[in-house]
Design an enzyme around this catalytic site. Structure first.
Site, PDB file in Angstrom:
ATOM      1  CE  LYS A   1      -1.210  -4.182   4.584  1.00  0.00           C
ATOM      2  NZ  LYS A   1      -0.334  -2.925   4.394  1.00  0.00           N
TER       3      LYS A   1
HETATM    4  N1  PPE Z   1       2.918   1.277   7.029  1.00  0.00           N
HETATM    5  C1  PPE Z   1       2.049   1.313   5.950  1.00  0.00           C
HETATM    6  C2  PPE Z   1       1.415   2.334   5.284  1.00  0.00           C
HETATM    7  C3  PPE Z   1       2.191  -0.169   5.317  1.00  0.00           C
HETATM    8  O1  PPE Z   1       1.543  -0.179   4.149  1.00  0.00           O
HETATM    9  C4  PPE Z   1       3.027  -1.119   5.730  1.00  0.00           C
HETATM   10  C5  PPE Z   1       3.211  -2.448   5.172  1.00  0.00           C
HETATM   11  C6  PPE Z   1       3.958  -0.732   6.992  1.00  0.00           C
HETATM   12  C7  PPE Z   1       3.641   0.446   7.519  1.00  0.00           C
HETATM   13  C8  PPE Z   1       4.576  -1.921   7.603  1.00  0.00           C
HETATM   14  O2  PPE Z   1       3.617  -2.859   8.147  1.00  0.00           O
HETATM   15  P1  PPE Z   1       4.246  -4.197   8.444  1.00  0.00           P
HETATM   16  O3  PPE Z   1       4.228  -4.951   7.027  1.00  0.00           O
HETATM   17  O4  PPE Z   1       3.126  -4.891   9.382  1.00  0.00           O
HETATM   18  O5  PPE Z   1       5.554  -4.326   9.117  1.00  0.00           O
HETATM   19  N2  PPE Z   1       3.085  -2.341   3.897  1.00  0.00           N
HETATM   20  C9  PPE Z   1       2.616  -3.472   3.104  1.00  0.00           C
HETATM   21  C10 PPE Z   1       2.142  -3.307   1.789  1.00  0.00           C
HETATM   22  C11 PPE Z   1       2.920  -3.140   0.591  1.00  0.00           C
HETATM   23  C12 PPE Z   1       2.232  -2.722  -0.871  1.00  0.00           C
HETATM   24  O6  PPE Z   1       2.877  -1.962  -1.605  1.00  0.00           O
HETATM   25  O7  PPE Z   1       1.296  -3.662  -0.890  1.00  0.00           O
HETATM   26  C13 PPE Z   1       3.772  -4.640   3.064  1.00  0.00           C
HETATM   27  O8  PPE Z   1       4.873  -4.179   3.444  1.00  0.00           O
HETATM   28  O9  PPE Z   1       3.657  -5.735   2.834  1.00  0.00           O
END
Ligand code: PPE
Length: 311
Positions: A159
């Site tokens: 990430k």
């Molecule tokens: N894909 C991406 C690209 C992504 O950024 C997130 C989280 C997810 C999938 C889902 O991952 P998880 O949170 O582990 O279920 N995105 C984070 C960032 C948001 C932001 O704008 O900053 C979040 O949901 O916290």
């Protein structure tokens, strides 16, 4: 999405006032995208504030850094303790927690190694990620004209801040066209994810989500949903999803720590199923919200109470 400033941010070992949590303009991360981060929600449960999947988020952060050969001076367990302290010290209950590791000031040039790895953890109040009412009514999304970065280019499992340059193009295009979010197709031509969420569809009663090889972030909300759905008796498969399945399936929803479980009511102006929130989406949302509020017993051990201090 309203952003509420808090009192203190943890930076490299100490809590500093919000307005003093600053970096130099020549830090490596600003110029070359060398940062990795996490995002998680703290819920005000009936038993007090608790962070969802705290340790798993910190483990993913450590792995994101490992992929980029960034040495963190803290373990996932140590960072978990700091995250809880960040909630406590700011007197927050419901909030979002953002840890970030980045290459600091050392030298200019692509080689990151002369630049020290620095860290911060902030916590603040954050509302519904995809807009007011999104979780109940669903959102309208488009398939982006931008492609997801290819495998073996930017590693999607890490990430990293740099990944979000792709996401930013997707998000701006969606907003400029009157949508809330963009769905990104990968270089194989299959569905990957949204700019900040993973994606699920319900097709012929079965839950489907792209595999991690589809250039997606291995989301923890995705993991929660897969476990909850299986335990509730739904069939769940990780499988490549063709774009057209988004138009013909019964339900589509997005998952993320920030977005939680958000129904998608249309894709490219084509109504999904009956429109609005589908029954399986609603069933999963209710169970997820039951656990995060503390009303349903957390048999999975997903919640970590911020009052819990390691001895
Ligand atoms: N894909 C991406 C690209 C992504 O950024 C997130 C989280 C997810 C999938 C889902 O991952 P998880 O949170 O582990 O279920 N995105 C984070 C960032 C948001 C932001 O704008 O900053 C979040 O949901 O916290």
């Amino acid at each position: 999405m309203p952003f509420t400033k808090s009192d203190k941010i943890w930076m490299n070992g100490e809590f500093v006032p919000w307005d003093e949590a600053k970096v130099h303009v020549l830090v490596h991360a600003l110029h070359y995208g060398s940062s990795v981060f996490e995002g998680m929600r703290c819920y005000d449960t009936v038993n007090g504030p608790a962070i969802l999947r705290l340790r798993d988020h910190m483990k993913r952060l450590v792995n994101s850094a490992k992929i980029y050969r960034m040495e963190l001076n803290y373990t996932a367990d140590e960072l978990s303790e700091v995250a809880k302290e960040a909630v406590r010290i700011n007197n927050l209950d419901e909030c979002y927690v953002r840890p970030l590791a980045y290459r600091g000031l050392g030298d200019v040039g692509v080689n990151p190694r002369p630049c020290p790895v620095e860290m911060m953890i902030a916590a603040w109040g954050w509302g519904a990620y995809l807009g007011k009412g999104a979780v109940e009514q669903g959102v309208d999304v488009m398939v982006s004209s931008w492609t997801r970065f290819a495998p073996n280019t930017l590693p999607a499992m890490s990430k990293s801040g740099a990944n979000y340059m792709n996401g930013q193009l997707v998000k701006m295009e969606a907003i400029d066209n009157g949508f809330v979010e963009g769905i990104i197709i990968n270089t194989a031509g299959h569905v990957s994810e949204g700019s900040g969420e993973n994606l699920f569809i319900v097709l012929n009663g079965r839950l489907m989500t792209p595999p991690i090889s589809a250039s997606i972030l291995p989301g923890l909300t995705r993991d929660c949903v897969m476990k909850l759905a299986k335990d509730k008796g739904y069939e769940v498969v990780e499988q490549d999803i063709p774009r057209e399945a988004l138009y013909t399936c019964e339900e589509v929803f997005l998952t993320g720590s920030a977005a939680e479980i958000t129904p998608v009511r249309s894709v490219d102006r084509v109504q999904v199923g009956e429109g609005g929130r589908g029954p399986i989406t609603k069933d999963l949302q209710e169970h997820y919200a039951g656990i995060t509020s503390g009303r349903i017993e957390d048999t999975y051990g997903w919640l970590e109470y911020v009052s819990q201090v390691a001895v």
